[in-house]
Design a protein around this motif. Structure first.
Motif, short mmCIF file in Angstrom:
data_model
loop_
_atom_site.label_atom_id
_atom_site.label_comp_id
_atom_site.label_asym_id
_atom_site.label_seq_id
_atom_site.Cartn_x
_atom_site.Cartn_y
_atom_site.Cartn_z
N VAL A 132 47.99 59.38 36.30
CA VAL A 132 46.89 60.13 36.90
C VAL A 132 45.70 60.19 35.95
N VAL A 133 45.95 60.41 34.66
CA VAL A 133 44.87 60.45 33.67
C VAL A 133 44.12 59.13 33.64
N MET A 134 44.83 58.01 33.72
CA MET A 134 44.17 56.70 33.70
C MET A 134 43.39 56.47 34.99
N LEU A 135 43.89 56.98 36.12
CA LEU A 135 43.12 56.88 37.35
C LEU A 135 41.85 57.71 37.25
N LEU A 136 41.94 58.88 36.62
CA LEU A 136 40.75 59.71 36.42
C LEU A 136 39.77 59.05 35.44
N THR A 137 40.28 58.28 34.47
CA THR A 137 39.40 57.51 33.58
C THR A 137 38.56 56.54 34.39
N PHE A 138 39.19 55.90 35.36
CA PHE A 138 38.47 55.00 36.27
C PHE A 138 37.39 55.76 37.04
N ILE A 139 37.74 56.95 37.55
CA ILE A 139 36.79 57.76 38.31
C ILE A 139 35.58 58.12 37.45
N VAL A 140 35.84 58.53 36.21
CA VAL A 140 34.74 58.87 35.29
C VAL A 140 33.85 57.67 35.07
N GLY A 141 34.45 56.50 34.85
CA GLY A 141 33.67 55.30 34.62
C GLY A 141 32.74 54.98 35.78
N PHE A 142 33.24 55.12 36.99
CA PHE A 142 32.40 54.84 38.16
C PHE A 142 31.31 55.89 38.32
N ALA A 143 31.69 57.17 38.25
CA ALA A 143 30.75 58.25 38.55
C ALA A 143 29.61 58.31 37.55
N MET A 144 29.83 57.86 36.31
CA MET A 144 28.77 57.90 35.31
C MET A 144 27.93 56.63 35.30
N SER A 145 28.33 55.62 36.06
CA SER A 145 27.63 54.34 35.95
C SER A 145 27.32 53.71 37.30
N ALA A 146 28.22 52.90 37.82
CA ALA A 146 27.93 52.12 39.02
C ALA A 146 27.63 52.99 40.24
N GLY A 147 28.23 54.17 40.31
CA GLY A 147 27.97 55.04 41.45
C GLY A 147 26.49 55.35 41.61
N PRO A 148 25.88 56.06 40.66
CA PRO A 148 24.46 56.40 40.81
C PRO A 148 23.50 55.26 40.45
N LEU A 149 23.84 54.45 39.44
CA LEU A 149 22.85 53.51 38.90
C LEU A 149 22.61 52.31 39.81
N ILE A 150 23.59 51.93 40.61
CA ILE A 150 23.35 50.82 41.54
C ILE A 150 22.28 51.21 42.55
N TRP A 151 22.36 52.43 43.08
CA TRP A 151 21.33 52.89 44.02
C TRP A 151 19.97 52.97 43.33
N THR A 152 19.98 53.43 42.08
CA THR A 152 18.73 53.52 41.33
C THR A 152 18.10 52.14 41.17
N LEU A 153 18.88 51.19 40.70
CA LEU A 153 18.36 49.84 40.46
C LEU A 153 17.90 49.16 41.75
N CYS A 154 18.67 49.32 42.82
CA CYS A 154 18.29 48.69 44.10
C CYS A 154 16.95 49.24 44.61
N SER A 155 16.66 50.49 44.31
CA SER A 155 15.38 51.07 44.72
C SER A 155 14.24 50.61 43.83
N GLU A 156 14.56 50.27 42.57
CA GLU A 156 13.51 49.96 41.59
C GLU A 156 13.07 48.50 41.60
N VAL A 157 13.96 47.57 41.91
CA VAL A 157 13.65 46.16 41.68
C VAL A 157 12.91 45.49 42.83
N GLN A 158 12.77 46.17 43.99
CA GLN A 158 12.11 45.54 45.13
C GLN A 158 10.61 45.83 45.11
N PRO A 159 9.77 44.81 45.36
CA PRO A 159 8.32 45.02 45.41
C PRO A 159 7.94 45.86 46.62
N LEU A 160 6.81 46.55 46.53
CA LEU A 160 6.42 47.50 47.57
C LEU A 160 6.36 46.88 48.95
#
Length: 463
Positions: free
Chosen positions: A353-381
């Protein structure tokens, strides 16, 4: 020098911006609620309707199919009706879909209800990050878009807790229907949002755009510069499909957005979100423990998202992605190893369970929010609606594939191999981040666009 002078925007304007962005980010709460409720409800739905794992996969993944369709239409809708009105329509559909889910009289009805929910989520997941990117200043843009992901995680946690409460009676109808209540509150709150200043400029409503920016920025010189920057970008004659067809550099940014969303979905995160009780069952936990551990997953997801919000505009996007993909690969790799070796003792259960939660932490601090951020930033107006529409559509197609194949993978190649497969994909994503992903911290959207259109390599468009 006083505190206000030391900050890029006055405290009052900061409060206005955070309130505006927070209200728009509540679209993520609706998304999270829907992910969370179906996770806890599937075993009770399966028991009542006496249906197979394959039908459960259809019930889970039908929402993603609706979301893919909603995302396809959201690009046109966001451009024609505006970001605000698109969010309102998504809120209406969410409430209707939630109520129909709770009243469903057959598995087929439930699939249809979740298609409606999917339309709502598809519209919201396209429009909310786009709106946030267009109203937030560059100083806090990453944190404000990450706020959208935080709302997703809060929605998942609230839904997990609600499911746990209703699990003692097995009342899946209340699990699915009760989310209509926060949906109604979100819908009411949307009416006080301002329109996106960039959308107003695209519609020729320059003065209205300047008025909105004045409310959000509070600095007339900054407003004048931002209006001038937007006007400069609007001089590009092509837009949408025409820009995609005629401009190689825009095709590169669209391709990057599509790749980013594939990466996010194939981390395996939504597998855990949709099927968490089943995963804990395979670890040897009883039904009540499955539900409570699922709630712990939701809580971990929420808390770890604060890491991204706190660091995204200080560390930058790429260092956080490196850390997150590394943690996800490690966590899933070890979970797969434990399932291969056999989980016999309580200590082994807790370690897994602890290792599964390690995976959750990794996603929630990185790919979860930052993919949406980057997808909004890289497209021209001029192509932002089209570009984000393509990446959001990809998100939901990939999401549907993941949701519709996980139980089949478990039954086909086994638990351990399934988790190893997702661990290996996270290692691949680590390499892709190094090779292709740009660092966009503290760079204006207009500067990113200038670098992109000048033909700079994708990994350098944030410099």
């Amino acid at each position: 020098m006083n505190a206000i002078a030391e900050t890029p925007i006055a405290v009052q304007q900061k409060t206005t911006i955070v309130f505006t962005c927070g209200l728009a980010a509540l679209a993520g709460l609706m998304f999270g609620l829907d992910i969370g409720v179906i996770s806890g409800a599937t075993q009770f739905i399966q028991r009542e309707f006496q249906i197979s794992d394959h039908m459960i996969e259809w019930i889970v993944s039908s929402m993603m199919l609706g979301a893919a369709i909603g995302a396809l239409g959201a690009g046109w809708m966001s451009a024609a009706l505006g970001r605000k009105r698109s969010l309102i329509l998504g809120g209406v559909l969410f409430v209707l879909g939630s109520l129909l889910s709770g009243l469903a009289w057959s598995p087929e009805t439930l699939v249809a209800a979740r298609l409606v929910l999917g339309l709502a989520i598809g519209i919201a997941t396209f429009t909310a990050p786009l709106y946030l990117a267009e109203v937030a200043p560059e100083y806090i843009r990453g944190a404000m878009i990450s706020l959208y992901q935080l709302m997703i995680t809060i929605g998942i946690l609230v839904a997990f807790l609600s499911d746990t409460a209703f699990s003692y009676s097995g009342n899946w109808r209340w699990m699915l229907g009760i989310i209509a209540i926060p949906g109604m509150l979100f819908l009411l709150g949307l009416f006080v949002l301002p329109d996106s200043p960039r959308w107003l400029m695209m519609r020729g409503r320059r003065q209205e755009a300047a008025d909105v920016l004045q409310r959000l920025r509070g600095d007339s010189d900054q407003v004048a510069r931002e209006v001038a920057d937007i006007e400069e970008q609007l001089r590009t004659p092509q837009k949408g499909w025409h820009l995609f067809r005629e401009n190689r550099n825009f095709r590169r940014s669209v391709g990057l957005g599509i790749l980013l969303q594939v990466m996010q979905q194939f981390t395996g995160m939504n597998v855990v979100m949709y099927y968490a009780p089943r995963i804990f069952q395979d670890m040897g936990y009883a039904t009540s423990a499955q539900m409570w551990f699922t709630a712990v997953v939701g809580l971990t997801n929420v808390l770890a998202t604060f890491i991204a919000i706190g660091l995204v505009d200080r560390w930058g996007r790429k260092p956080i992605l490196y850390t997150g993909f590394g943690a996800m690969a490690t966590g899933l790799g070890v979970v797969g190893a434990m399932m291969h070796l056999g989980i016999a003792t309580h200590a082994e259960q807790v370690f897994t369970v602890v290792m599964l939660l390690t995976f959750i932490v990794g996603f929630a601090m990185s790919a979860g929010p930052l993919i949406w951020t980057l997808c909004s930033e890289v497209q021209p107006l001029k192509g932002r609606d089209f570009g984000i529409g393509c990446s959001t559509f990809t998100n939901w197609v990939a999401n549907m594939i993941v949701g519709a194949t996980f139980l089949t993978l478990l039954n086909g190649i086994g638990n351990a191999a399934t988790f190893w497969l997702y661990a290996a994909l996270n290692l691949v994503f680590l390499l892709i981040t190094f090779a292709l992903i740009p660092e966009t911290r503290n760079v204006t959207l207009e500067q990113i666009e200038r670098n992109l259109m000048a033909g700079k390599p994708l990994r350098e468009i944030g410099r």
